[in-house]
Design a protein around this motif. Structure first.
Motif, PDB file in Angstrom:
ATOM      1  N   GLY A 106      30.159 -10.309  16.515  1.00 30.65           N
ATOM      2  CA  GLY A 106      30.822  -9.306  17.332  1.00 30.65           C
ATOM      3  C   GLY A 106      30.805  -9.535  18.820  1.00 30.65           C
ATOM      4  O   GLY A 106      30.849  -8.596  19.599  1.00 30.65           O
ATOM      5  N   ARG A 107      30.738 -10.814  19.280  1.00 29.01           N
ATOM      6  CA  ARG A 107      30.687 -11.061  20.709  1.00 29.01           C
ATOM      7  C   ARG A 107      31.999 -10.769  21.414  1.00 29.01           C
ATOM      8  O   ARG A 107      32.011 -10.504  22.581  1.00 29.01           O
ATOM      9  N   GLY A 108      33.096 -10.881  20.702  1.00 27.29           N
ATOM     10  CA  GLY A 108      34.370 -10.525  21.304  1.00 27.29           C
ATOM     11  C   GLY A 108      35.129 -11.680  21.912  1.00 27.29           C
ATOM     12  O   GLY A 108      36.349 -11.702  21.886  1.00 27.29           O
ATOM     13  N   ASN A 109      34.458 -12.685  22.463  1.00 26.79           N
ATOM     14  CA  ASN A 109      35.146 -13.774  23.161  1.00 26.79           C
ATOM     15  C   ASN A 109      35.039 -15.132  22.479  1.00 26.79           C
ATOM     16  O   ASN A 109      35.863 -15.993  22.709  1.00 26.79           O
ATOM     17  N   CYS A 110      34.008 -15.364  21.684  1.00 28.08           N
ATOM     18  CA  CYS A 110      33.871 -16.668  21.039  1.00 28.08           C
ATOM     19  C   CYS A 110      33.263 -16.499  19.644  1.00 28.08           C
ATOM     20  O   CYS A 110      32.892 -15.402  19.244  1.00 28.08           O
ATOM     21  N   LYS A 111      33.151 -17.600  18.933  1.00 26.58           N
ATOM     22  CA  LYS A 111      32.728 -17.567  17.540  1.00 26.58           C
ATOM     23  C   LYS A 111      31.301 -18.075  17.343  1.00 26.58           C
ATOM     24  O   LYS A 111      30.953 -18.543  16.261  1.00 26.58           O
ATOM     25  N   ILE A 112      30.455 -17.979  18.353  1.00 28.91           N
ATOM     26  CA  ILE A 112      29.067 -18.377  18.206  1.00 28.91           C
ATOM     27  C   ILE A 112      28.385 -17.454  17.187  1.00 28.91           C
ATOM     28  O   ILE A 112      28.520 -16.229  17.260  1.00 28.91           O
ATOM     29  N   PRO A 113      27.686 -17.993  16.191  1.00 24.33           N
ATOM     30  CA  PRO A 113      27.044 -17.145  15.184  1.00 24.33           C
ATOM     31  C   PRO A 113      25.709 -16.584  15.683  1.00 24.33           C
ATOM     32  O   PRO A 113      24.953 -17.254  16.382  1.00 24.33           O
ATOM     33  N   GLY A 114      25.442 -15.349  15.339  1.00 24.84           N
ATOM     34  CA  GLY A 114      24.157 -14.753  15.663  1.00 24.84           C
ATOM     35  C   GLY A 114      23.199 -14.884  14.495  1.00 24.84           C
ATOM     36  O   GLY A 114      23.615 -15.145  13.366  1.00 24.84           O
ATOM     37  N   ASN A 115      21.910 -14.728  14.741  1.00 23.41           N
ATOM     38  CA  ASN A 115      20.936 -14.691  13.653  1.00 23.41           C
ATOM     39  C   ASN A 115      19.908 -13.614  13.940  1.00 23.41           C
ATOM     40  O   ASN A 115      19.794 -13.131  15.071  1.00 23.41           O
ATOM     41  N   SER A 116      19.184 -13.225  12.923  1.00 24.77           N
ATOM     42  CA  SER A 116      18.266 -12.097  13.032  1.00 24.77           C
ATOM     43  C   SER A 116      16.824 -12.573  13.180  1.00 24.77           C
ATOM     44  O   SER A 116      16.361 -13.434  12.437  1.00 24.77           O
ATOM     45  N   VAL A 117      16.123 -12.011  14.147  1.00 27.13           N
ATOM     46  CA  VAL A 117      14.696 -12.249  14.350  1.00 27.13           C
ATOM     47  C   VAL A 117      14.032 -10.889  14.479  1.00 27.13           C
ATOM     48  O   VAL A 117      14.299 -10.146  15.424  1.00 27.13           O
TER      49      VAL A 117
END
Length: 254
Positions: free
Chosen positions: A27-38
């Motif tokens: 959901g960053r809005g501008n790019c497709k970098i994946p997030g991960n959970s910590v």
């Protein structure tokens, strides 16, 4: 009527883009970098990779598909704003919420927890600064305009005088980056600024832990392109609108 852009805080920006949340996995809005959970917190680790950007066509096509499949890449569907705004270019990040009461405020909290006596030692320094707004020695009571005044005019010497050298050097990279984009008029140094913010983000987790790699930190990667498209950060800020609303409320007779 010609619309230049629409600027809001991050949660409202997400609503405008019709995505689930501004700090979701996709959901960053501008790019497709994946997030991960910590520890149940979504983070976006620093990466040397420049991820593909999300353009207006991506939002339109994905939004239409999301109507049939509930959501795709955390986009919930279409919005009438697709017809009047070029996304995400015409929905810039707001300097007020992203920088001053966003990332910079988080930095100050880190400093306060790691170096508990810093603000006590700097109380005389803070109280003696002549700025448009009086700075209270208790930063938890600061308003957005105080964070802005402190950042733009006093944060650099504060970091040099009161923070350990390693942390001061790290912050100064961020300070130069934001200060350069605040009133941005030309493009000759954009490559240097890009390397500067990369170095800053690279050391973020080293100094402040992995939990510091938040969406608000990653968003700074897109600010250089934003000022190229729309002008300096000061020109796409909520400060003017917020001040207008505040003055209007004062004039209202109840």
């Amino acid at each position: 009527m010609r619309i230049l852009f629409a600027v809001f805080d991050l949660p409202t920006r997400s609503h405008l883009l019709n995505i689930i949340q501004y700090n979701g996995y996709n959901g960053r809005g501008n790019c497709k970098i994946p997030g991960n959970s910590v520890n149940k917190q979504v983070r976006f680790p620093y990466s040397e990779t420049d991820y593909a950007t999300k353009d207006h066509q991506f939002y339109v096509e994905t939004g239409r598909q999301a109507l049939l499949h509930h959501n795709i890449a955390e986009i919930k569907g279409t919005t009438p704003l697709f017809d009047i705004l070029l996304l995400p270019v015409m929905v810039p990040f707001d300097e007020m919420h992203l920088v001053y009461i966003g990332h910079f405020k988080t930095l100050i909290k880190y400093w306060d927890s790691m170096f508990s006596k810093v603000f006590q030692e700097a109380s005389t320094f803070l109280s003696s600064i002549i700025l448009p707004h009086v700075l209270l020695t208790d930063f938890t009571q600061w308003k957005a305009k105080m964070f802005r005044a402190f950042f733009l005019f006093a944060a650099a010497p504060f970091a040099v005088f009161y923070l350990p050298d390693r942390f001061a050097n790290h912050f100064l990279k961020y300070f130069v980056f934001i200060r350069s984009l605040h009133y941005y008029h030309s493009k000759p140094h954009h490559l240097e600024l890009k390397e500067l913010i990369k170095e800053y983000q690279k050391d973020m987790s080293v100094l402040h832990g992995k939990s510091s790699e938040l969406a608000t930190s990653h968003y700074h990667s897109h600010l250089i392109q934003q000022v190229h498209d729309l002008g300096g950060l000061a020109l796409t800020s909520c400060f003017v609108r917020e001040s207008f609303l505040a003055d209007t409320l004062k004039m209202v007779s109840w």
